[in-house]
Design an enzyme around this catalytic site. Structure first.
Site, PDB file in Angstrom:
ATOM      1  N   GLU A   1      -0.386   5.553  11.027  1.00  0.00           N
ATOM      2  CA  GLU A   1       0.174   4.638  12.013  1.00  0.00           C
ATOM      3  C   GLU A   1       1.545   5.121  12.485  1.00  0.00           C
ATOM      4  O   GLU A   1       1.888   5.009  13.648  1.00  0.00           O
ATOM      5  CB  GLU A   1       0.286   3.229  11.434  1.00  0.00           C
ATOM      6  CG  GLU A   1      -1.066   2.577  11.206  1.00  0.00           C
ATOM      7  CD  GLU A   1      -0.941   1.216  10.573  1.00  0.00           C
ATOM      8  OE1 GLU A   1      -0.042   0.449  10.964  1.00  0.00           O
ATOM      9  OE2 GLU A   1      -1.743   0.922   9.672  1.00  0.00           O
TER      10      GLU A   1
ATOM     11  N   ARG B   1      -5.309   6.563  -6.855  1.00  0.00           N
ATOM     12  CA  ARG B   1      -6.169   5.530  -7.438  1.00  0.00           C
ATOM     13  C   ARG B   1      -7.648   5.823  -7.226  1.00  0.00           C
ATOM     14  O   ARG B   1      -8.489   5.342  -7.982  1.00  0.00           O
ATOM     15  CB  ARG B   1      -5.769   4.144  -6.939  1.00  0.00           C
ATOM     16  CG  ARG B   1      -4.430   3.683  -7.529  1.00  0.00           C
ATOM     17  CD  ARG B   1      -4.040   2.284  -7.107  1.00  0.00           C
ATOM     18  NE  ARG B   1      -3.953   2.129  -5.674  1.00  0.00           N
ATOM     19  CZ  ARG B   1      -2.861   2.332  -4.936  1.00  0.00           C
ATOM     20  NH1 ARG B   1      -1.751   2.704  -5.517  1.00  0.00           N
ATOM     21  NH2 ARG B   1      -2.881   2.159  -3.639  1.00  0.00           N
TER      22      ARG B   1
END
Length: 171
Positions: free
Chosen positions: A95, A58
């Site tokens: 993460e 994007r």
């Protein structure tokens, strides 16, 4: 124009508990899309970029038309093995695991001023990796920019350059 009115929140995407900020509703509204590009152009123009870089995928939708608007070139930072020719890359921590971002080895000239763009700044990991990769290739990165910032995730704190954003969500 209220650009937030053109961002759609989709709950539980891509997994339960996540609210996805969908920019496709902004992209398909011509006047809102034009306003977003004009505002981002005004925000990054003072950094005097010579080139814009977009993060897959994007980020391409933001950086490419913005580069056209500013009369600049555009380069892509992509996932591994997606670019032809010689590439340089950087592994970075997520993460839960690691990822890698790559660019063509000859995409930037040493000292070239490159502003890095994406659609959304969340935790800042991918944006920070993109800055590091551009610097590794010899670029000067005066700033980053994104349409949306999820400020409650503190991604800006992982960046050592200014980050210009148009829309901020605080929770």
């Amino acid at each position: 124009m209220d650009l937030k009115a053109h961002i759609r929140g989709i709950p539980d995407f891509p997994k339960p508990g996540i609210l996805f900020y969908d920019i496709s509703t902004l992209l398909r509204h011509g006047p809102a899309w034009r306003a977003a590009m004009e505002r981002l152009a005004a925000a990054i123009r003072p950094y005097r970029p010579q080139l814009l870089a977009g993060i897959e995928s994007r980020g391409f939708l933001i950086a490419a038309p913005l580069a056209l608007e500013l009369g600049l070139g555009f380069i892509m930072l992509r996932k591994p093995r997606k670019l032809p020719g010689a590439t340089v890359g950087l592994d970075y921590a997520l993460e839960y695991g690691t990822d890698r971002i790559e660019m063509q080895a000859d995409a930037v000239a040493p000292g070239q001023r490159v502003v890095l763009l994406d659609d959304l700044l969340a935790t800042g990991g991918t944006m920070a990796a993109g800055v590091a990769l551009l610097r590794q290739a010899g670029a000067e990165v005066p700033a980053t920019a994104a349409l949306i910032e999820l400020s409650f995730l503190n991604g800006r704190q992982r960046l050592d350059v200014p980050c210009e954003t148009l829309l901020r969500y605080d929770d």
